[in-house]
Design a protein around this motif. Sequence first.
Motif, mmCIF file in Angstrom:
data_model
loop_
_atom_site.group_PDB
_atom_site.id
_atom_site.type_symbol
_atom_site.label_atom_id
_atom_site.label_comp_id
_atom_site.label_asym_id
_atom_site.label_seq_id
_atom_site.Cartn_x
_atom_site.Cartn_y
_atom_site.Cartn_z
ATOM 1 N N THR A 150 0.834 -1.197 0.000
ATOM 2 C CA THR A 150 0.000 0.000 0.000
ATOM 3 C C THR A 150 0.875 1.255 0.000
ATOM 4 N N PRO A 151 0.360 2.367 -0.549
ATOM 5 C CA PRO A 151 1.098 3.627 -0.437
ATOM 6 C C PRO A 151 1.408 3.999 1.008
ATOM 7 N N TYR A 152 0.499 3.677 1.911
ATOM 8 C CA TYR A 152 0.700 3.942 3.339
ATOM 9 C C TYR A 152 1.934 3.207 3.859
ATOM 10 N N THR A 153 2.027 1.900 3.580
ATOM 11 C CA THR A 153 3.166 1.124 4.073
ATOM 12 C C THR A 153 4.465 1.599 3.449
ATOM 13 N N ILE A 154 4.439 1.889 2.164
ATOM 14 C CA ILE A 154 5.652 2.351 1.484
ATOM 15 C C ILE A 154 6.150 3.651 2.123
ATOM 16 N N ALA A 155 5.212 4.569 2.403
ATOM 17 C CA ALA A 155 5.594 5.839 3.035
ATOM 18 C C ALA A 155 6.090 5.615 4.459
ATOM 19 N N LEU A 156 5.399 4.755 5.222
ATOM 20 C CA LEU A 156 5.794 4.489 6.598
ATOM 21 C C LEU A 156 7.173 3.841 6.658
ATOM 22 N N LYS A 157 7.403 2.869 5.800
ATOM 23 C CA LYS A 157 8.695 2.178 5.783
ATOM 24 C C LYS A 157 9.822 3.146 5.430
ATOM 25 N N LYS A 158 9.569 4.037 4.500
ATOM 26 C CA LYS A 158 10.612 5.007 4.118
ATOM 27 C C LYS A 158 10.934 5.944 5.267
ATOM 28 N N LEU A 159 9.908 6.400 5.983
ATOM 29 C CA LEU A 159 10.147 7.269 7.131
ATOM 30 C C LEU A 159 11.036 6.574 8.163
ATOM 31 N N ILE A 160 10.750 5.317 8.435
ATOM 32 C CA ILE A 160 11.548 4.573 9.409
ATOM 33 C C ILE A 160 12.963 4.364 8.904
ATOM 34 N N THR A 161 13.096 3.972 7.632
ATOM 35 C CA THR A 161 14.421 3.757 7.046
ATOM 36 C C THR A 161 15.241 5.038 7.044
ATOM 37 N N ASP A 162 14.569 6.179 6.829
ATOM 38 C CA ASP A 162 15.256 7.470 6.803
ATOM 39 C C ASP A 162 15.557 8.011 8.207
ATOM 40 N N GLY A 163 15.152 7.289 9.245
ATOM 41 C CA GLY A 163 15.486 7.689 10.610
ATOM 42 C C GLY A 163 14.555 8.694 11.238
ATOM 43 N N ALA A 164 13.312 8.767 10.777
ATOM 44 C CA ALA A 164 12.393 9.784 11.291
ATOM 45 C C ALA A 164 12.142 9.656 12.785
ATOM 46 N N VAL A 165 12.225 8.433 13.321
ATOM 47 C CA VAL A 165 12.027 8.253 14.767
ATOM 48 C C VAL A 165 13.260 7.621 15.416
ATOM 49 N N GLY A 166 14.380 7.655 14.729
ATOM 50 C CA GLY A 166 15.586 7.027 15.250
ATOM 51 C C GLY A 166 15.525 5.523 15.082
ATOM 52 N N ASP A 167 16.123 4.808 16.008
ATOM 53 C CA ASP A 167 16.080 3.345 15.979
ATOM 54 C C ASP A 167 14.787 2.851 16.622
ATOM 55 N N ILE A 168 14.158 1.858 15.989
ATOM 56 C CA ILE A 168 12.940 1.291 16.572
ATOM 57 C C ILE A 168 13.278 0.556 17.871
ATOM 58 N N VAL A 169 12.476 0.824 18.902
ATOM 59 C CA VAL A 169 12.602 0.116 20.173
ATOM 60 C C VAL A 169 11.437 -0.861 20.343
#
Length: 433
Positions: A150-169
């Motif tokens: 989905t466009p939603y998942t693609i956008a969400l995954k990119k934000l995480i990969t780009d470090g928008a929230v740092g490292d996932i805990v």
Amino acid sequence: MPRTDAQGFVTGRSGAPLDRPLTLAVLGAGARGEAYAHLAAAHPDRARVVAVAEPRERVRTAFADRHHVAPESRYATWRELAARPRLADVAVVCLPDADHLPAATALADLGYQLLLEKPMATTEAGCEQVADAARRSGTALAVAFVLRHTPYTIALKKLITDGAVGDIVSVQHLEPVGHYHFAHSFVRGYWRRESESSFLLMTKSCHDIDWLGHVVGRSVTRVSSFGSLTHFRPDQAPPRAADRCVDCPLEPDCAYSAVRLYREGLRVGGPKEYFTRVVTGGELTEDAVAQALTEGPYGRCVYHADNDVVDHQVVNLEYEGGVTASFTLTAFTPMEDRRTKVFGTRGQLTGDGRHIEVYDFRSERTVRIDTAAAGSVADDHAGGDTGLFDDFVDALRSGETERITTGLDATLASHRVVFAAERARRTGTVVEL
């Protein structure tokens, strides 16, 4: 390197691009089969349906006529189709869950490339057999984990990969099935009994477990799970509840009234219309609904059906590096989108299937993103059907089969986690992978 076999059909090898449309054999002409056939018909220069297998004669004929399938390429069962020499590049397998294993292995051995509805199979050994058949035949296989696309998942995954929230805990994820959806599909409907399909986590939410792994980007190391069939059982029935809604004095005030659900489906469209089409075989008339309510399984009281799958479940996951996730699957919600929170070292991401909010710890500000602008969300699964189908077709036509994101290894790993979670629930233990 040649991309086709001696008959001219596409193989699963990478190589030169294909200069013609992919040909598709659709096995199962229900909602999922029709969805993929519709996507093919929208771009006939890329893919076209050339064969169908469907036991319901009226549905088979309507599907075949709509997609211009030749009379000699219309089959009542997938076994009849598989008994013929190979008919197409790709087999689109949209059969009942129990048929996924025999159909996928037989078609892979015949050389078909596979677009397979989830789950791969209803047992862990069956999933391994499907994988073995695909490897043995060099089959390019994609499982329909549409949430990844989905466009939603693609956008969400990119934000995480780009470090928008740092490292996932850690991650918190909710699958709100919806009260009347659950009653339709998992109390009265096809997926109500494990012996006829599989356990609930597999039939409803194996793609959520896959999605979490895709988002986190790490392998699961440990899993625990809890859940039960708590409400939809005879001891929870109100006094005077009848076996069928049409005979029940409590029906007008019942939250799970089949009468109200399927009659509203004649008027309101959306999911309720879809469910009404299921119970009537596609006939949207008062007479068809009345007959279904009186004679069919969908008219039964939710407290007096023969269902045995759980109606709520939680799954706790630990990934490599100590990242954790909690997943909740429940019947007792409105019909709404999944809800997710991703907790990172630099911020928090909150999503609802369309909108994403990113809160930054340093600035203490929130950025809101509407992913509808990233692509179409008009089709089923918020654009996931289109994304999955396009990616699969493009990978095969371009000769770059390694681009299939829901391919064999990733899919098999996700299924193993689901089976481990169910073992954990049944045994009351933490299962290590």
